[in-house]
Design a protein around this motif. Structure first.
Motif: not given
Length: 285
Positions: A37, A104-105, A108, A112, A123, A126-127, A184, A187
């Motif tokens: 990644y 990014t968070g 996520t 994806n 999971r 990914a972040p 997060l 997300s």
């Protein structure tokens, strides 16, 4: 012949029973995927471009030039004793990393979803890979800042690293975890409410203008406005970063403590909300 369940399956995947649980051992087992990644994020960003990785240098340089022209020359906003180029580029460096971790968070689950629906892996890989690749990009972007810094020091500007610069890794961790925590939470919410992405993107742009990216925190003498600016959890991090690398200004220890406590709180909430949404988000999407 009868087989027990333990003999039929090599790996049993069960839902988390606690909202705050993080299986670090499981994340470590997927370290190869984590590396892939990170590699993907670094290689594919500027793939099939003319300048390629040079954009890592162009972005902070062009942004700093724009800030110097608009805010320093046209608006006349002072940067204290710190040269404008060092002030703006150092602020942009940290702000870019924060927004990278946040985004990014934030994306996520939605970005994806095609992978998550086919293959199981933790999971959070990914972040976490996103903030790691963002860190490597930030390290690369330190090079133009270092070049400008050395130029001004050679010109006689009394800048110096203070002993508090030993805390720079701690500041970077705070930036990453705060951005991850916010990301997060967003997300998990955007799984059901996609239009929230537009609101968050707009709010993130406004957030930059209440963060000392383009102006010093003591720009105003109004006590109420100054207090509101200091309520920004990023304020102490940016102020302390500039002091650490220039020796100009002061070390805001209360602001750093506030930023630390805020980061731990928002990361705690982010993990809880993310873990709760992770259980059912594929059904929602």
């Amino acid at each position: 012949m009868k087989h027990t369940a333990d003999n039929d399956w090599d790996l049993i995947i069960e839902p988390r029973k606690r909202l705050l649980s993080i299986d670090f051992a499981e994340i470590w087992r997927y370290r190869d995927l984590f590396r892939q990644y990170v590699k993907r994020d670094l290689v594919t960003v500027y793939k099939q471009t003319i300048f390629g990785p040079l954009w890592f240098f162009f972005n902070p340089i062009f942004t700093t030039i724009m800030y110097m022209f608009v805010f320093s020359t046209l608006a006349g906003i002072g940067t204290g004793d710190i040269p404008p180029a060092v002030f703006y580029m150092s602020g942009n460096l940290f702000w870019t990393y924060f927004t990278t971790c946040f985004t990014t968070g934030q994306t996520t689950l939605t970005a994806n979803q095609s992978v998550f629906s086919k293959v199981y892996f933790p999971r959070l890989v990914a972040p976490l890979s996103g903030i790691t690749s963002g860190f490597f990009k930030t390290v690369i972007q330190v090079i133009p800042l270092a070049a400008i810094y050395i130029y001004y020091v050679a010109q006689g500007v009394p800048m110096r690293f203070t002993w508090e610069a030993l805390l720079l890794p701690f500041l970077i961790i705070l930036i990453a975890l705060m951005g991850l925590g916010f990301g997060l939470i967003v997300s998990a919410l955007t799984v059901k409410y996609r239009d929230l992405n537009n609101l968050v993107t707009f709010g993130l742009q406004l957030w930059m203008y209440v963060t000392p990216v383009i102006y010093p925190v003591d720009i105003t003498s109004d006590r109420t406005l100054s207090l509101l600016l200091k309520l920004n959890p990023l304020q102490g991090i940016f102020t302390d970063f500039r002091y650490m690398i220039t020796g100009m200004g002061h070390m805001d220890w209360p602001g750093l403590l506030y930023s630390t406590l805020f980061t731990l709180t928002i990361l705690f909430l982010g993990i809880i909300v993310f873990n709760k949404q992770e259980r059912t988000f594929m059904d929602t999407i």
